[in-house]
Design a protein around this motif. Structure first.
Motif, PDB file in Angstrom:
ATOM      1  N   GLN A 122      10.033   2.066  -0.678  1.00  0.00           N
ATOM      2  CA  GLN A 122       9.470   0.816   0.267  1.00  0.00           C
ATOM      3  C   GLN A 122       7.718   0.949   1.024  1.00  0.00           C
ATOM      4  N   PRO A 123       7.461  -0.240   0.815  1.00  0.00           N
ATOM      5  CA  PRO A 123       6.321  -0.189   2.203  1.00  0.00           C
ATOM      6  C   PRO A 123       6.863   0.541   3.572  1.00  0.00           C
ATOM      7  N   ALA A 124       5.868   1.324   3.851  1.00  0.00           N
ATOM      8  CA  ALA A 124       5.650   1.871   4.897  1.00  0.00           C
ATOM      9  C   ALA A 124       5.624   0.577   6.060  1.00  0.00           C
ATOM     10  N   ALA A 125       4.639  -0.339   5.968  1.00  0.00           N
ATOM     11  CA  ALA A 125       4.284  -1.578   7.276  1.00  0.00           C
ATOM     12  C   ALA A 125       5.226  -2.865   6.478  1.00  0.00           C
ATOM     13  N   SER A 158       0.710  -0.946  -0.199  1.00  0.00           N
ATOM     14  CA  SER A 158       0.166  -0.086   0.267  1.00  0.00           C
ATOM     15  C   SER A 158       0.862   1.234   0.233  1.00  0.00           C
ATOM     16  N   ALA A 159       0.470   2.440   1.391  1.00  0.00           N
ATOM     17  CA  ALA A 159       1.437   3.421   1.022  1.00  0.00           C
ATOM     18  C   ALA A 159       3.282   2.791   1.464  1.00  0.00           C
ATOM     19  N   ASN A 160       4.224   3.962   0.773  1.00  0.00           N
ATOM     20  CA  ASN A 160       5.137   3.528   0.701  1.00  0.00           C
ATOM     21  C   ASN A 160       6.131   4.673   0.765  1.00  0.00           C
ATOM     22  N   GLY A 164      12.845  -8.764  -1.759  1.00  0.00           N
ATOM     23  CA  GLY A 164      12.333  -7.380  -1.409  1.00  0.00           C
ATOM     24  C   GLY A 164      11.748  -6.124  -2.096  1.00  0.00           C
ATOM     25  N   ALA A 165      12.222  -5.248  -2.152  1.00  0.00           N
ATOM     26  CA  ALA A 165      12.535  -3.828  -2.323  1.00  0.00           C
ATOM     27  C   ALA A 165      12.845  -2.819  -3.416  1.00  0.00           C
ATOM     28  N   GLY A 166      14.204  -4.168  -3.484  1.00  0.00           N
ATOM     29  CA  GLY A 166      15.152  -4.342  -4.571  1.00  0.00           C
ATOM     30  C   GLY A 166      16.486  -3.317  -3.867  1.00  0.00           C
ATOM     31  N   LYS A 215       4.699  -9.496   6.031  1.00  0.00           N
ATOM     32  CA  LYS A 215       5.793  -8.984   7.029  1.00  0.00           C
ATOM     33  C   LYS A 215       5.716 -10.782   7.552  1.00  0.00           C
ATOM     34  N   ALA A 216       5.159 -11.771   7.863  1.00  0.00           N
ATOM     35  CA  ALA A 216       5.234 -12.376   8.352  1.00  0.00           C
ATOM     36  C   ALA A 216       6.029 -13.947   7.712  1.00  0.00           C
ATOM     37  N   ARG A 217       5.806 -13.457   6.454  1.00  0.00           N
ATOM     38  CA  ARG A 217       6.314 -14.300   5.559  1.00  0.00           C
ATOM     39  C   ARG A 217       8.164 -13.935   5.483  1.00  0.00           C
TER      40      ARG A 217
END
Length: 246
Positions: free
Chosen positions: A19-22, A3-5, A51-53, A134-136
């Motif tokens: 990257q994701p804020a959460a 969602s929000a980054n 992840g986001a790289g 996040k769990a993953r």
């Protein structure tokens, strides 16, 4: 689902990552991991669980001419990572594929000069975060050895497999690796404090005995980064873990 980054800067602003804020967020560990990958210009590297790289982009920024492929199971994060590569002007050298790192597609089941990963830091211990993504990212469900096996399989003879992990999981990791060609590099929070993270590197096929290096102290007593840590985090200095070649 992403969602929000947020927009975060690494290597003194030379790498800019959304990257994701959460959820799980890349930080110091990604930069330290990237600094330990001994890829050279013209070489290729594979990141498992990108992840986001952030780590892949830091590797590519440190070594102009290196090619990096990142694998990330989360489709939305993969899209974000490819957008980050484009925004940093690296899309021709850094690409991300949506795939399971433990079950790579056929076109990625080939040898790479260097493989690296920041596997989920927790095993089956502790309560899983409510956020599924996040769990993953933070819990491997007892599959650390599978991550290691996947990385070793993709590493060419004479190449390196590098990972960062919790220091208290070192024995678990060593049990899944060959007993030769290994280097352990502790990351000390402060002088005279136990290491919380370690970098572990395998030189594929090497016959040299295991080495434990002095490692790196991250913070001074006042909380500021040490000059050595600052050189890695801001200036893009490398960390010398390499074992001798065959």
């Amino acid at each position: 689902m992403v969602s929000a980054n947020t927009t975060d800067r690494f290597l003194d602003g030379r790498v800019v990552v959304k990257q994701p804020a959460a959820g799980f967020r890349a930080g110091l560990d990604a930069v330290m991991l990237a600094a330990a990958v001994p890829v050279r210009a013209g070489g290729d590297a594979l990141e498992l669980g990108a992840g986001a790289g952030t780590a892949s982009l830091c590797v590519a920024k440190r070594v102009e001419g290196a090619r990096v492929t990142g694998v990330e199971i989360d489709v939305a994060l993969t899209l974000l990572a490819n957008n980050n590569a484009k925004a940093n002007g690296m899309a021709e050298r850094v690409t991300f594929a949506a795939a399971d790192a433990l079950a790579l597609p056929a076109h990625l089941r080939r040898p790479f000069d260097h493989v690296f990963c920041n596997p989920p830091f927790h095993g089956e211990d502790g309560e899983a975060p409510p956020d599924e993504a996040k769990a993953r990212a933070v819990q491997d469900q007892g599959k650390l050895s599978a991550w290691i096996t996947a990385g070793v399989k993709r590493t060419v003879s004479g190449g390196t497999f590098t990972l960062i992990l919790r220091a208290d999981r070192l024995a678990e990791a060593l049990a899944a690796l060959p007993d030769r060609g290994l280097t352990i590099f502790p990351l000390w929070p402060r002088r005279d404090e136990p290491a919380k993270r370690v970098l572990l590197q395998l030189r594929q096929g090497a016959k040299t005995p295991l080495r434990v290096l002095p490692g790196l102290t991250l913070h001074e007593a006042d909380g500021k980064y040490t000059p050595e840590a600052d050189a890695v985090l801001r200036q893009g200095a490398s960390l010398a873990l390499e074992s001798p070649r065959l």
